[in-house]
Motif scaffolding. Structure first.
Motif, PDB file in Angstrom:
ATOM      1  N   MET A  90       0.800  -1.221   0.000  1.00 21.99           N
ATOM      2  CA  MET A  90       0.000   0.000   0.000  1.00 21.99           C
ATOM      3  C   MET A  90       0.831   1.269   0.000  1.00 21.99           C
ATOM      4  SD  MET A  90      -2.879  -1.325  -0.272  1.00 21.99           S
ATOM      5  CE  MET A  90      -3.890   0.136  -0.141  1.00 21.99           C
ATOM      6  N   GLY A  93       0.720   6.200   1.114  1.00 22.34           N
ATOM      7  CA  GLY A  93      -0.514   6.940   0.884  1.00 22.34           C
ATOM      8  C   GLY A  93      -0.337   8.240   0.142  1.00 22.34           C
ATOM      9  N   VAL A  97      -1.672   3.754  -5.628  1.00 22.15           N
ATOM     10  CA  VAL A  97      -1.288   2.349  -5.492  1.00 22.15           C
ATOM     11  C   VAL A  97      -1.469   1.653  -6.835  1.00 22.15           C
ATOM     12  CG1 VAL A  97      -1.800   0.161  -4.355  1.00 22.15           C
ATOM     13  CG2 VAL A  97      -1.924   2.303  -3.061  1.00 22.15           C
ATOM     14  N   ARG A 195      -6.358   5.839   5.804  1.00 23.32           N
ATOM     15  CA  ARG A 195      -5.697   6.642   4.779  1.00 23.32           C
ATOM     16  C   ARG A 195      -6.543   6.649   3.510  1.00 23.32           C
ATOM     17  NH1 ARG A 195       0.637   4.560   5.094  1.00 23.32           N
ATOM     18  NH2 ARG A 195       1.124   5.464   7.142  1.00 23.32           N
ATOM     19  N   TYR A 197      -6.467   6.255  -0.355  1.00 25.35           N
ATOM     20  CA  TYR A 197      -5.622   5.697  -1.414  1.00 25.35           C
ATOM     21  C   TYR A 197      -6.322   5.858  -2.762  1.00 25.35           C
ATOM     22  CZ  TYR A 197      -2.671   3.415   2.085  1.00 25.35           C
ATOM     23  OH  TYR A 197      -1.820   3.161   3.125  1.00 25.35           O
ATOM     24  N   ARG A 249     -12.620   4.416  -5.690  1.00 21.79           N
ATOM     25  CA  ARG A 249     -11.657   4.005  -4.656  1.00 21.79           C
ATOM     26  C   ARG A 249     -12.199   2.825  -3.843  1.00 21.79           C
ATOM     27  NH1 ARG A 249     -10.718   9.663  -4.022  1.00 21.79           N
ATOM     28  NH2 ARG A 249     -12.202   9.705  -2.289  1.00 21.79           N
TER      29      ARG A 249
END
Length: 456
Positions: A90, A93, A97, A195, A197, A249
């Motif tokens: 990951m 952040g 990714v 977080r 991402y 996401r």
């Protein structure tokens, strides 16, 4: 101590004697014979006594303690490794990714080693997994007992007979990888919950259609469990830049979690359960291989042909007559022997010069020693002295019969009671009945003339 531990120590003793020669085991053999039971039971009883005497029982406890400590170390290593896989997949952040790099980080090594384990199981029959070897090595190091070095080879040989090595190692390997995958899954969910991402895919030589097909194929099984799969439009758009759309996401995050669960956690869980089931069912079938030379040599010492099982079976209606297997041409000399006399009775009596004294048979070892001697040098005349104050149990009568079969002619001497004491008439009658069924001559006076000359 468990049955597996008993078999393990027995196999360790066998290996030790195979490499270093027979151990001093007279007392161990005597205790094993006195415990009765079948041959495997006696072999185990002998081995456990020797293991206790020589410190192998304590070494096994130290090894097991080391094995538990090694397992704790490997468990911590698996959890930390799984967390490391999630962090590596990951990132921090701050950057999008790459979904397929993340997937490769989470599942790549796991799937390669899983395939290696499966191929080894199918084609090689045995699989010397690195984790299994590491666990054995750590167990021995943590045991800190020089004698524990003999235990690991014995355990491996014992398990190989039922092909349990593969399943024991399978339980260890798959359980540790299951922990690693669960750790990665927990950290992955934690990171996604704390977080923000963005997800992208990148390529130079492949087309977008290839990534669309792979993504949808990998997401098919997770979709059956309720995990969402990005739409074709989302997948195409993610090839240019991370979509700043909440639904995109979440779809990519759910797809990644679902793929990790279905292709990482579930296979290891199923394989761990399968290996555990095979291990438990196979462990119940573990037994000693009595055809091994180390065990075959113990048969006569622990279950001699002269031994009878005594009162473990029902008493027969009548005793079989004794037929000597020795001819006059094969035998010579005369012998007097007594069976289980008390210390208050002086022994032996005055004997003629040509009559030998075989002493008092009061233990299995003395009986076996005399029977072995008689089998090689049978006497022409044998007198067996018995104390009729004792009951004529089947063990004593079986011994009398066995002695008689190793002599050309046998007579039983029923000793008189000591001064001031009378014999029990019923018990003496039982002796008469038993000896008549054996068809052995008996008398209450010393047969010295018969022993010396062969005539009364």
């Amino acid at each position: 101590m468990t049955e597996l531990n008993n078999l393990w120590l027995t196999e360790t003793i066998r290996l030790r004697e195979e490499h270093a020669g027979p151990l001093e085991d007279l007392e161990a053999n005597r205790l094993a014979r006195s415990a009765a039971g079948d041959l495997p039971t006696r072999i185990q009883r002998r081995a456990l006594w020797l293991a206790e005497r020589d410190g192998l029982s304590d070494a096994l406890k130290h090894w097991l303690q080391g094995a538990r400590l090694a397992l704790i170390v490997l468990t911590v290593l698996a959890v930390v490794s799984g967390a490391g896989l999630a962090f590596a997949a990951m990132g921090d952040g701050l950057h999008p990714v790459n979904v397929f790099w993340a997937l490769g980080s989470l599942l790549g090594l796991n799937l390669i080693l899983l395939l290696s384990w499966a191929l080894g199981l199918v084609f090689a029959g045995e699989h010397g997994a690195s984790l299994g070897r590491l666990w054995l090595w750590l167990s021995e190091k943590f045991a800190r007992d020089a004698k524990a070095a003999q235990l690991a080879p014995a355990l491996l040989l014992l398990l190989q007979r039922q092909k349990l090595n593969r399943w024991a190692i399978g339980v260890l390997v798959n359980s540790l990888w299951l922990l690693a995958m669960l750790s990665a899954l927990v950290i992955l969910l934690t990171l996604m919950a704390t977080r923000r991402y963005g997800f992208v895919w990148e390529t130079t030589i492949l087309s977008a259609d290839t990534f669309i097909a792979v993504t949808q194929a990998l997401g098919a099984l997770p979709a059956l469990l309720g995990f969402s799969v990005p739409t074709e439009e989302m997948i195409r758009a993610s090839g240019d830049a991370a979509l700043n759309i909440e639904s995109a996401r979440q779809a990519w995050a759910a797809w990644l979690v679902g793929v990790l669960l279905v292709y990482g956690v579930v296979p290891r869980l199923l394989l761990a359960v399968l290996c555990l089931w095979r291990w438990k069912s196979g462990k119940a079938a573990l037994c000693l291989d009595l055809n091994l030379p180390g065990y075959a040599q113990l048969r006569e010492r622990l279950m001699p042909t002269s031994e009878r099982l005594g009162v473990s079976d029902a008493a027969p209606q009548q005793l079989h007559r004794v037929e000597s297997g020795v001819s006059e041409q094969q035998s010579e000399g005369a012998l007097l022997v007594a069976i289980e006399l008390d210390d208050d009775r002086p022994w032996p009596p005055q004997l003629p010069n040509n009559v030998s004294n075989a002493g008092i048979l009061d233990s299995r070892e003395s009986r076996n020693k005399l029977l072995e001697q008689l089998s090689r040098f049978p006497p022409a005349r044998l007198a067996i002295a018995c104390d009729p104050r004792r009951s004529p149990d089947r063990g004593s009568l079986a011994l009398i019969a066995e002695l008689a079969r190793n002599a050309s002619a046998t007579r039983v001497w029923l000793l008189q009671a000591p001064p001031g004491e009378a014999l029990d008439a019923d018990r003496l009658g039982d002796w008469h009945v038993a000896l008549e069924q054996l068809e052995l001559p008996f008398a209450d006076c010393a047969p010295m003339n018969w022993l010396e000359t062969g005539h009364d």
